[in-house]
Write a protein that holds these residues in place. Sequence first.
Motif, PDB file in Angstrom:
ATOM      1  N   ILE A 118       1.226  16.788  12.778  1.00 40.36           N
ATOM      2  CA  ILE A 118       0.616  16.267  13.396  1.00 40.36           C
ATOM      3  C   ILE A 118      -0.895  15.552  13.213  1.00 40.36           C
ATOM      4  CG2 ILE A 118      -0.428  15.298  15.679  1.00 40.36           C
ATOM      5  CD1 ILE A 118       2.579  16.277  16.896  1.00 40.36           C
ATOM      6  N   TYR A 119      -1.427  16.816  12.985  1.00 40.55           N
ATOM      7  CA  TYR A 119      -2.772  16.532  11.933  1.00 40.55           C
ATOM      8  C   TYR A 119      -2.527  15.991  11.234  1.00 40.55           C
ATOM      9  CZ  TYR A 119      -5.296  20.275  14.646  1.00 40.55           C
ATOM     10  OH  TYR A 119      -5.731  20.748  16.139  1.00 40.55           O
ATOM     11  N   ILE A 120      -1.950  16.170  10.344  1.00 38.88           N
ATOM     12  CA  ILE A 120      -1.883  15.601   9.318  1.00 38.88           C
ATOM     13  C   ILE A 120      -2.290  13.602   9.329  1.00 38.88           C
ATOM     14  CG2 ILE A 120      -0.969  14.444   6.462  1.00 38.88           C
ATOM     15  CD1 ILE A 120      -0.492  17.443   6.435  1.00 38.88           C
ATOM     16  N   ALA A 121      -1.238  13.221  10.435  1.00 40.78           N
ATOM     17  CA  ALA A 121      -0.757  12.165  10.002  1.00 40.78           C
ATOM     18  C   ALA A 121      -1.883  10.977  11.145  1.00 40.78           C
ATOM     19  CB  ALA A 121       0.322  12.460  11.345  1.00 40.78           C
ATOM     20  N   LEU A 122      -2.420  11.959  11.782  1.00 40.46           N
ATOM     21  CA  LEU A 122      -4.040  11.756  12.958  1.00 40.46           C
ATOM     22  C   LEU A 122      -5.198  11.507  12.113  1.00 40.46           C
ATOM     23  CD1 LEU A 122      -3.388  13.302  16.474  1.00 40.46           C
ATOM     24  CD2 LEU A 122      -2.008  11.613  15.450  1.00 40.46           C
ATOM     25  N   ALA A 123      -5.283  12.215  11.036  1.00 35.94           N
ATOM     26  CA  ALA A 123      -6.202  12.631   9.709  1.00 35.94           C
ATOM     27  C   ALA A 123      -5.600  10.722   9.125  1.00 35.94           C
ATOM     28  CB  ALA A 123      -6.039  13.580   9.548  1.00 35.94           C
ATOM     29  N   ALA A 124      -4.260  10.889   8.904  1.00 39.57           N
ATOM     30  CA  ALA A 124      -3.957   9.453   8.033  1.00 39.57           C
ATOM     31  C   ALA A 124      -3.900   8.295   8.847  1.00 39.57           C
ATOM     32  CB  ALA A 124      -2.301   9.453   7.574  1.00 39.57           C
ATOM     33  N   ALA A 125      -3.981   8.287   9.678  1.00 38.84           N
ATOM     34  CA  ALA A 125      -4.767   7.037  10.440  1.00 38.84           C
ATOM     35  C   ALA A 125      -5.800   6.311  10.687  1.00 38.84           C
ATOM     36  CB  ALA A 125      -3.787   7.251  11.957  1.00 38.84           C
ATOM     37  N   THR A 126      -6.525   7.877  10.815  1.00 37.67           N
ATOM     38  CA  THR A 126      -8.418   7.437  11.429  1.00 37.67           C
ATOM     39  C   THR A 126      -8.777   6.866   9.927  1.00 37.67           C
ATOM     40  OG1 THR A 126      -8.678   9.513  11.369  1.00 37.67           O
ATOM     41  CG2 THR A 126      -8.173   8.145  13.610  1.00 37.67           C
ATOM     42  N   GLY A 127      -8.411   7.671   8.481  1.00 39.47           N
ATOM     43  CA  GLY A 127      -8.394   7.395   8.030  1.00 39.47           C
ATOM     44  C   GLY A 127      -8.116   5.984   7.404  1.00 39.47           C
ATOM     45  N   ALA A 128      -7.189   6.007   7.687  1.00 43.06           N
ATOM     46  CA  ALA A 128      -6.575   4.344   6.941  1.00 43.06           C
ATOM     47  C   ALA A 128      -7.232   3.524   7.989  1.00 43.06           C
ATOM     48  CB  ALA A 128      -5.288   4.052   7.396  1.00 43.06           C
ATOM     49  N   LEU A 129      -7.551   3.627   9.069  1.00 40.49           N
ATOM     50  CA  LEU A 129      -9.008   2.553   9.412  1.00 40.49           C
ATOM     51  C   LEU A 129      -9.869   2.258   9.406  1.00 40.49           C
ATOM     52  CD1 LEU A 129      -7.775   3.199  13.633  1.00 40.49           C
ATOM     53  CD2 LEU A 129      -7.118   1.387  12.400  1.00 40.49           C
ATOM     54  N   LEU A 130     -10.346   3.692   8.382  1.00 39.95           N
ATOM     55  CA  LEU A 130     -11.726   3.982   8.087  1.00 39.95           C
ATOM     56  C   LEU A 130     -12.182   3.030   6.849  1.00 39.95           C
ATOM     57  CD1 LEU A 130     -14.391   5.041   8.914  1.00 39.95           C
ATOM     58  CD2 LEU A 130     -13.630   7.112   8.385  1.00 39.95           C
ATOM     59  N   LEU A 131     -11.188   3.028   5.984  1.00 38.48           N
ATOM     60  CA  LEU A 131     -11.373   2.408   4.582  1.00 38.48           C
ATOM     61  C   LEU A 131     -10.840   1.116   5.019  1.00 38.48           C
ATOM     62  CD1 LEU A 131     -11.434   3.086   1.528  1.00 38.48           C
ATOM     63  CD2 LEU A 131      -8.459   3.119   1.849  1.00 38.48           C
ATOM     64  N   ALA A 132     -10.248   0.328   5.922  1.00 34.95           N
ATOM     65  CA  ALA A 132     -10.409  -1.114   6.130  1.00 34.95           C
ATOM     66  C   ALA A 132     -11.217  -1.181   6.680  1.00 34.95           C
ATOM     67  CB  ALA A 132      -8.922  -1.452   7.651  1.00 34.95           C
ATOM     68  N   THR A 133     -11.548  -1.040   7.411  1.00 35.77           N
ATOM     69  CA  THR A 133     -13.167  -0.830   8.323  1.00 35.77           C
ATOM     70  C   THR A 133     -14.351  -1.739   7.077  1.00 35.77           C
ATOM     71  OG1 THR A 133     -12.364   0.004  10.188  1.00 35.77           O
ATOM     72  CG2 THR A 133     -14.466  -0.434   9.736  1.00 35.77           C
ATOM     73  N   ILE A 134     -13.681  -0.469   6.201  1.00 27.57           N
ATOM     74  CA  ILE A 134     -15.026  -0.352   4.234  1.00 27.57           C
ATOM     75  C   ILE A 134     -14.621  -1.541   3.836  1.00 27.57           C
ATOM     76  CG2 ILE A 134     -16.453   0.158   3.166  1.00 27.57           C
ATOM     77  CD1 ILE A 134     -15.652   3.265   4.470  1.00 27.57           C
ATOM     78  N   ASP A 135     -13.734  -2.292   3.949  1.00 34.39           N
ATOM     79  CA  ASP A 135     -13.438  -2.915   2.484  1.00 34.39           C
ATOM     80  C   ASP A 135     -13.949  -4.141   3.472  1.00 34.39           C
ATOM     81  OD1 ASP A 135     -12.122  -1.786   0.927  1.00 34.39           O
ATOM     82  OD2 ASP A 135      -9.985  -2.117   1.350  1.00 34.39           O
ATOM     83  N   VAL A 136     -13.538  -4.322   4.735  1.00 36.82           N
ATOM     84  CA  VAL A 136     -13.488  -5.709   5.444  1.00 36.82           C
ATOM     85  C   VAL A 136     -15.295  -5.598   5.644  1.00 36.82           C
ATOM     86  CG1 VAL A 136     -14.077  -6.620   8.019  1.00 36.82           C
ATOM     87  CG2 VAL A 136     -11.537  -6.095   6.869  1.00 36.82           C
ATOM     88  N   ALA A 137     -16.267  -4.471   5.827  1.00 38.85           N
ATOM     89  CA  ALA A 137     -17.638  -4.795   5.901  1.00 38.85           C
ATOM     90  C   ALA A 137     -18.354  -4.934   4.232  1.00 38.85           C
ATOM     91  CB  ALA A 137     -18.172  -3.356   5.945  1.00 38.85           C
ATOM     92  N   PHE A 138     -17.154  -5.081   3.291  1.00 39.48           N
ATOM     93  CA  PHE A 138     -17.651  -5.587   1.714  1.00 39.48           C
ATOM     94  C   PHE A 138     -17.016  -6.390   1.784  1.00 39.48           C
ATOM     95  CE2 PHE A 138     -18.905  -0.869   1.277  1.00 39.48           C
ATOM     96  CZ  PHE A 138     -20.403  -1.469   1.276  1.00 39.48           C
ATOM     97  N   GLY A 139     -16.326  -7.584   2.873  1.00 41.31           N
ATOM     98  CA  GLY A 139     -15.826  -8.988   2.354  1.00 41.31           C
ATOM     99  C   GLY A 139     -14.162  -8.934   2.009  1.00 41.31           C
ATOM    100  N   GLN A 140     -13.928  -7.832   1.622  1.00 45.44           N
ATOM    101  CA  GLN A 140     -12.429  -7.828   1.117  1.00 45.44           C
ATOM    102  C   GLN A 140     -11.164  -6.985   1.924  1.00 45.44           C
ATOM    103  OE1 GLN A 140     -13.717  -5.134  -2.606  1.00 45.44           O
ATOM    104  NE2 GLN A 140     -11.893  -3.832  -1.628  1.00 45.44           N
TER     105      GLN A 140
END
Lengths: 248, 320
Positions: free
Chosen positions: B149-171
Motif C-alpha cells: 500500500i505504501y508503494i501503491a500510494l507513492a506510485a499514485a501520487t507520483g504519477a499525478l505529480l509527473l502528469a501535472t509537471i508535464d501539463v505545466a510544460f505544455g506536453q
Amino acid sequence: MTSLPGDTPKKLGLVIDLDTCVGCHACVTSCKEWNTGGYSAPLTDHDPYGADPSGAFLNRVHSFEMEIDGRGRTVHFPRSCLHCEEPDCVTVCPTGASYKRAEDGIVLVNPDTCIGCKLCSWACPYGAREYDHDDGVMKKCTLCVDRIYNETLPEEDREPACVKACPTGARAFGDLADPDSAVSRNVAERGGFDLLKEFGFKPVNKYLPPRDPATAGIVPTPAPEDRIGAPRDRLERLFAWIDNRLSD
Amino acid sequence: MHPAYSVIFFTTASGAGYGLWIWLGLRTLLDGLPDRAAPSVTALVLGGVLVTLGLLSSTFHLGHPERAWRAFSQWRSSWLSREGVAAVATYLPAGALFLVFLLPGSLPGAGLFAALLVSGALVTLWCTGMIYASLRTVPEWNHGLVPTIYIALAAATGALLLATIDVAFGQRSEILLLVAAAALLAGALMKWTYWQRIDVAPAPYTLEQAIGIPGASGIRPLDPPHTQPNFVMREMGYAVGRRHAGRLRRWTMALLFALPLVALVIAALVPVLSLIALPLALLSAGAGVLVERWLFFAEARHVSMLYYGAALGGREAAAP
C-alpha cells in the motif's frame, strides 16, 4: 550491534512471585530512586506534584481481579523489562543503541547513541520501555547493572533495587541459565511461567503463580451463621443465652 | 498508536517524491533521453526536494536529531536503518541522472541510472512499509498488504505529480493519465481489502495470555499502576480518530481515489481543463494520503495495551 548475541552463558533476570506480591509499589519507588541517579539517569518527571503528573518509570505494578480454578483472586502484577532472549526491541534499533549483552543477557539502551526514535518501545509487547521526553532517549530496566557488579557496595546490596526493597520477598534475582541457582529451582518447583509466551520472545524473567488456597491451608473456617460468636462481656453473654434459649 | 506528525508528513511528501522518481525513471528507461530536458529535470529536482523535505522532517520526531547519522549502521537487522541506507543510496542515481539530463550531448548510462533510480525508490518505499509491517506487536500493521500500500500510494501520487509537471510544460501524455488512474485504482482496491481484513481479524492475543497465570480467566484491571497516563498509554494507546474511522475512511476514499479519478477523466476528455484538473487531483490525493496515514496510526492497537484493559482484534470481530 543490534543483532542478537544468541545463547548467553548467563541469563540474569528476576523471578516475581504473584502469590506474595502485595502491590505496595515499594519496588517502583525504589527502582525510580536508584535509577534516577544510576545508569539510566535521569528519569525525568513532569508536573510531579501537580494535577497531571507523568514521568519515566522502569517498573509498574498493576492490580487485577481474576478467577483461578473457580476462586476469585486479586493479583498484584509488577511489569518491567523481561530481558527476553530473542526480543525485537533490540533488532529494530537503527543505531545499535538498544542491545543485549553477550555475557549476561541484560538488555540495555546506550544513552549516548540512542536517537530517541521510539521504535524499540513499539516493538515491545510488554510495554516495558518508557521514553524520557526531557532526555530524548529511551529508558528501560537495566537490571540495576550498576548495582549487581558494583564492588563499592557491600556484597549483600549487589542486587537490583526492586529486589532489595520488596518487603515480602516477592522478587528474586539470579541466573536463570543455571538450573541449580535458587531462582531456577524456585521456578521449577512452583511452576514458573512466561508472560505472553505465544509471542516467542523467550522472556528470561519468570513469574510464579498464586498458590492454590486449598493446599496453602489458608481457607478460613466459616463461622456459625446464626449464633453470636465469642460473647465479649456479660451483656453479650446474656444476649447469647437468650438467643440460644429462644432458638432451641 | 500515536501518529508522529513529522512521520506522516515525511511518508506523504517523500512517498510522492519517490513515486515521481519511479515514473520518471521508467519513462527514461523506456523512451530514452527526452527531447526537451526541462520537464524531466523539473521532475527530478522536485522529486529530490520532496524526498529531502520528507527525510529532514522525519528527523524532527527524534529525541536526538543530531545523532541521526548513526541510523545508517544497523541495516543487518533493522528496517528503519535499511530505509535510511536505501534513501541515501537513491540520491546517487538521481544525481547521476541529473547530470545526464543537463549536460550537453548524449552521455552514456541514462538507462542504467534510471533503472537504479527506480529500484532505489522502490526499495526505500518497501523498507518504510516494512518498518510497520514487521511489528508483530501491532496486528493492524503486521499485515502483508502494508508495504505494497505504501508503494501503491507513492506510485499514485507520483504519477499525478509527473502528469501535472508535464501539463505545466505544455506536453501531454495520455499513457501517463492512464498510469495514474491505474495506480489510484490499485491503491483503492488494496486499501479497501486491507480495511475489510483488519475489521474481521480475530484478536491475536488476550489479557489471559499477557498475564500468563495458568488457569486464570475473567481477568479485569482492578487498580491502575499509575494515576495519570504514562508514555506507554499515550504512545501505544492513542486512539484519536478511531471512533470516526468510518467517516475518515470515506474521506480517504473520496480525497485519495474518487476525486483524483474524476479529475483524471476530465483531463483526458477535456484537455483544456488539464491545467486545473491535474493540480486539483494532486492536492486532493495529497490530502487523502494525510488522512489515510493518520487513520493508519489511529486504528492501530498495540499488544501492550492489554495490560491496561484494552482488547485487540478488528471492529467487527470484537463484537459478540
